[in-house]
Design a protein around this motif. Structure first.
Motif, PDB file in Angstrom:
ATOM      1  N   PHE A  57       0.845  -1.194   0.000  1.00 29.88           N
ATOM      2  CA  PHE A  57       0.000   0.000   0.000  1.00 29.88           C
ATOM      3  C   PHE A  57       0.882   1.246   0.000  1.00 29.88           C
ATOM      4  N   LYS A  58       1.879   1.265   0.890  1.00 33.06           N
ATOM      5  CA  LYS A  58       2.799   2.407   0.974  1.00 33.06           C
ATOM      6  C   LYS A  58       3.604   2.562  -0.316  1.00 33.06           C
ATOM      7  N   PHE A  59       4.076   1.449  -0.871  1.00 32.48           N
ATOM      8  CA  PHE A  59       4.857   1.490  -2.105  1.00 32.48           C
ATOM      9  C   PHE A  59       4.044   2.142  -3.229  1.00 32.48           C
ATOM     10  N   LEU A  60       2.787   1.724  -3.396  1.00 26.94           N
ATOM     11  CA  LEU A  60       1.952   2.301  -4.449  1.00 26.94           C
ATOM     12  C   LEU A  60       1.691   3.781  -4.209  1.00 26.94           C
ATOM     13  N   ARG A  61       1.449   4.164  -2.959  1.00 24.91           N
ATOM     14  CA  ARG A  61       1.226   5.579  -2.649  1.00 24.91           C
ATOM     15  C   ARG A  61       2.453   6.401  -3.030  1.00 24.91           C
ATOM     16  N   ILE A  62       3.622   5.898  -2.684  1.00 20.94           N
ATOM     17  CA  ILE A  62       4.866   6.616  -3.000  1.00 20.94           C
ATOM     18  C   ILE A  62       5.084   6.664  -4.515  1.00 20.94           C
ATOM     19  N   GLU A  63       4.795   5.570  -5.207  1.00 20.31           N
ATOM     20  CA  GLU A  63       4.932   5.565  -6.663  1.00 20.31           C
ATOM     21  C   GLU A  63       3.982   6.570  -7.318  1.00 20.31           C
ATOM     22  N   LEU A  64       2.847   6.808  -6.691  1.00 23.21           N
ATOM     23  CA  LEU A  64       1.910   7.818  -7.179  1.00 23.21           C
ATOM     24  C   LEU A  64       2.343   9.231  -6.785  1.00 23.21           C
ATOM     25  N   ASN A  65       3.400   9.303  -5.968  1.00 24.38           N
ATOM     26  CA  ASN A  65       3.919  10.589  -5.497  1.00 24.38           C
ATOM     27  C   ASN A  65       2.855  11.373  -4.729  1.00 24.38           C
ATOM     28  N   LEU A  66       2.140  10.661  -3.848  1.00 24.33           N
ATOM     29  CA  LEU A  66       1.089  11.276  -3.040  1.00 24.33           C
ATOM     30  C   LEU A  66       1.474  11.234  -1.568  1.00 24.33           C
ATOM     31  N   SER A  67       1.180  12.294  -0.869  1.00 18.99           N
ATOM     32  CA  SER A  67       1.405  12.306   0.578  1.00 18.99           C
ATOM     33  C   SER A  67       0.266  11.544   1.258  1.00 18.99           C
ATOM     34  N   GLN A  68       0.483  11.167   2.497  1.00 13.77           N
ATOM     35  CA  GLN A  68      -0.582  10.517   3.269  1.00 13.77           C
ATOM     36  C   GLN A  68      -1.769  11.461   3.406  1.00 13.77           C
ATOM     37  N   ARG A  69      -1.494  12.745   3.554  1.00 14.85           N
ATOM     38  CA  ARG A  69      -2.562  13.741   3.707  1.00 14.85           C
ATOM     39  C   ARG A  69      -3.439  13.807   2.463  1.00 14.85           C
ATOM     40  N   VAL A  70      -2.804  13.895   1.292  1.00 13.39           N
ATOM     41  CA  VAL A  70      -3.570  13.994   0.041  1.00 13.39           C
ATOM     42  C   VAL A  70      -4.359  12.708  -0.204  1.00 13.39           C
ATOM     43  N   LEU A  71      -3.715  11.562  -0.032  1.00 14.93           N
ATOM     44  CA  LEU A  71      -4.419  10.303  -0.243  1.00 14.93           C
ATOM     45  C   LEU A  71      -5.585  10.167   0.738  1.00 14.93           C
ATOM     46  N   GLY A  72      -5.363  10.572   1.978  1.00 12.82           N
ATOM     47  CA  GLY A  72      -6.438  10.544   2.966  1.00 12.82           C
ATOM     48  C   GLY A  72      -7.617  11.404   2.545  1.00 12.82           C
ATOM     49  N   LYS A  73      -7.333  12.591   2.026  1.00 11.51           N
ATOM     50  CA  LYS A  73      -8.416  13.466   1.535  1.00 11.51           C
ATOM     51  C   LYS A  73      -9.186  12.788   0.413  1.00 11.51           C
ATOM     52  N   TRP A  74      -8.459  12.182  -0.520  1.00  9.25           N
ATOM     53  CA  TRP A  74      -9.127  11.513  -1.640  1.00  9.25           C
ATOM     54  C   TRP A  74     -10.022  10.376  -1.161  1.00  9.25           C
ATOM     55  N   PHE A  75      -9.564   9.643  -0.138  1.00 10.85           N
ATOM     56  CA  PHE A  75     -10.319   8.500   0.362  1.00 10.85           C
ATOM     57  C   PHE A  75     -11.282   8.856   1.496  1.00 10.85           C
ATOM     58  N   GLY A  76     -11.290  10.129   1.893  1.00 11.78           N
ATOM     59  CA  GLY A  76     -12.219  10.567   2.932  1.00 11.78           C
ATOM     60  C   GLY A  76     -11.848  10.107   4.323  1.00 11.78           C
ATOM     61  N   VAL A  77     -10.537   9.943   4.561  1.00 14.17           N
ATOM     62  CA  VAL A  77     -10.046   9.543   5.882  1.00 14.17           C
ATOM     63  C   VAL A  77      -8.899  10.475   6.271  1.00 14.17           C
ATOM     64  N   SER A  78      -8.477  10.401   7.503  1.00 13.56           N
ATOM     65  CA  SER A  78      -7.370  11.246   7.963  1.00 13.56           C
ATOM     66  C   SER A  78      -6.033  10.690   7.489  1.00 13.56           C
ATOM     67  N   GLU A  79      -5.017  11.545   7.511  1.00  8.91           N
ATOM     68  CA  GLU A  79      -3.681  11.045   7.158  1.00  8.91           C
ATOM     69  C   GLU A  79      -3.197  10.037   8.185  1.00  8.91           C
ATOM     70  N   GLN A  80      -3.687  10.144   9.432  1.00  8.54           N
ATOM     71  CA  GLN A  80      -3.325   9.152  10.457  1.00  8.54           C
ATOM     72  C   GLN A  80      -3.885   7.768  10.096  1.00  8.54           C
ATOM     73  N   THR A  81      -5.053   7.747   9.469  1.00 11.05           N
ATOM     74  CA  THR A  81      -5.630   6.471   9.040  1.00 11.05           C
ATOM     75  C   THR A  81      -4.760   5.840   7.964  1.00 11.05           C
ATOM     76  N   ILE A  82      -4.313   6.655   7.006  1.00  6.45           N
ATOM     77  CA  ILE A  82      -3.411   6.153   5.958  1.00  6.45           C
ATOM     78  C   ILE A  82      -2.124   5.633   6.609  1.00  6.45           C
ATOM     79  N   ALA A  83      -1.589   6.376   7.577  1.00  6.43           N
ATOM     80  CA  ALA A  83      -0.368   5.953   8.276  1.00  6.43           C
ATOM     81  C   ALA A  83      -0.592   4.619   8.991  1.00  6.43           C
ATOM     82  N   ARG A  84      -1.776   4.439   9.591  1.00  6.50           N
ATOM     83  CA  ARG A  84      -2.068   3.167  10.278  1.00  6.50           C
ATOM     84  C   ARG A  84      -2.154   2.015   9.274  1.00  6.50           C
ATOM     85  N   TYR A  85      -2.706   2.264   8.092  1.00  4.63           N
ATOM     86  CA  TYR A  85      -2.715   1.219   7.054  1.00  4.63           C
ATOM     87  C   TYR A  85      -1.278   0.825   6.729  1.00  4.63           C
TER      88      TYR A  85
END
Length: 146
Positions: A57-85
């Motif tokens: 999950f982290k590898f794909l996020r990094i390959e997309l060049n997205l921060s946890q904050r931005v990905l969290g916004k897109w998925f409707g969750v907090s960046e802490q939720t992305i970090a927990r994943y």
């Protein structure tokens, strides 16, 4: 073979396409076409018929060049939720897994619908053992080793 742990993934091995040099008793590894390697690796991860691991999950996020904050916004969750994943502290929901895969495939213009990935995950058998990904460089391009 070279165990490519620098990718952040525990199961990636390179059959060739790298060189190791010793300078002042220190080993330095050089990998040919790192961008190409990461594209093949990400495409392999995005296409697999098993749920994403936290590292994938982290590898794909990094390959997309997205921060946890931005990905969290897109998925409707907090960046802490992305970090927990990514730390394996929370289970990655199936729809989030499929959405991240779809985002990656869209980024490389291999559009697959989210339902395609949801079907992949629905058919996954939990008893399946973790698999290693073995890559090799052929004619200056990375591919899955046969």
């Amino acid at each position: 073979m070279y165990h490519y742990i620098e990718s952040g993934l525990p199961n990636v091995y390179l059959k060739n396409g790298y060189s190791i040099e010793v300078i002042d008793d220190e080993e330095y590894t050089s990998i040919d076409d790192m961008d190409g390697l990461h594209r093949v690796l990400a495409r392999t991860i995005a296409s697999k018929a098993m749920p994403l691991t936290n590292a994938e999950f982290k590898f794909l996020r990094i390959e997309l060049n997205l921060s946890q904050r931005v990905l969290g916004k897109w998925f409707g969750v907090s960046e802490q939720t992305i970090a927990r994943y990514e730390k394996g502290q929370s289970e990655i929901p199936r729809t989030t897994d499929a959405a991240l895969r779809s985002l990656y495939m869209e980024s490389i213009e291999q559009n697959n619908s989210v339902s395609y990935f949801l079907d992949l995950l629905a058919n996954y058998e939990a008893a399946q053992a973790a698999q290693e990904i073995l890559l090799e460089e052929v004619d200056r391009q990375w591919k899955l080793a046969g």
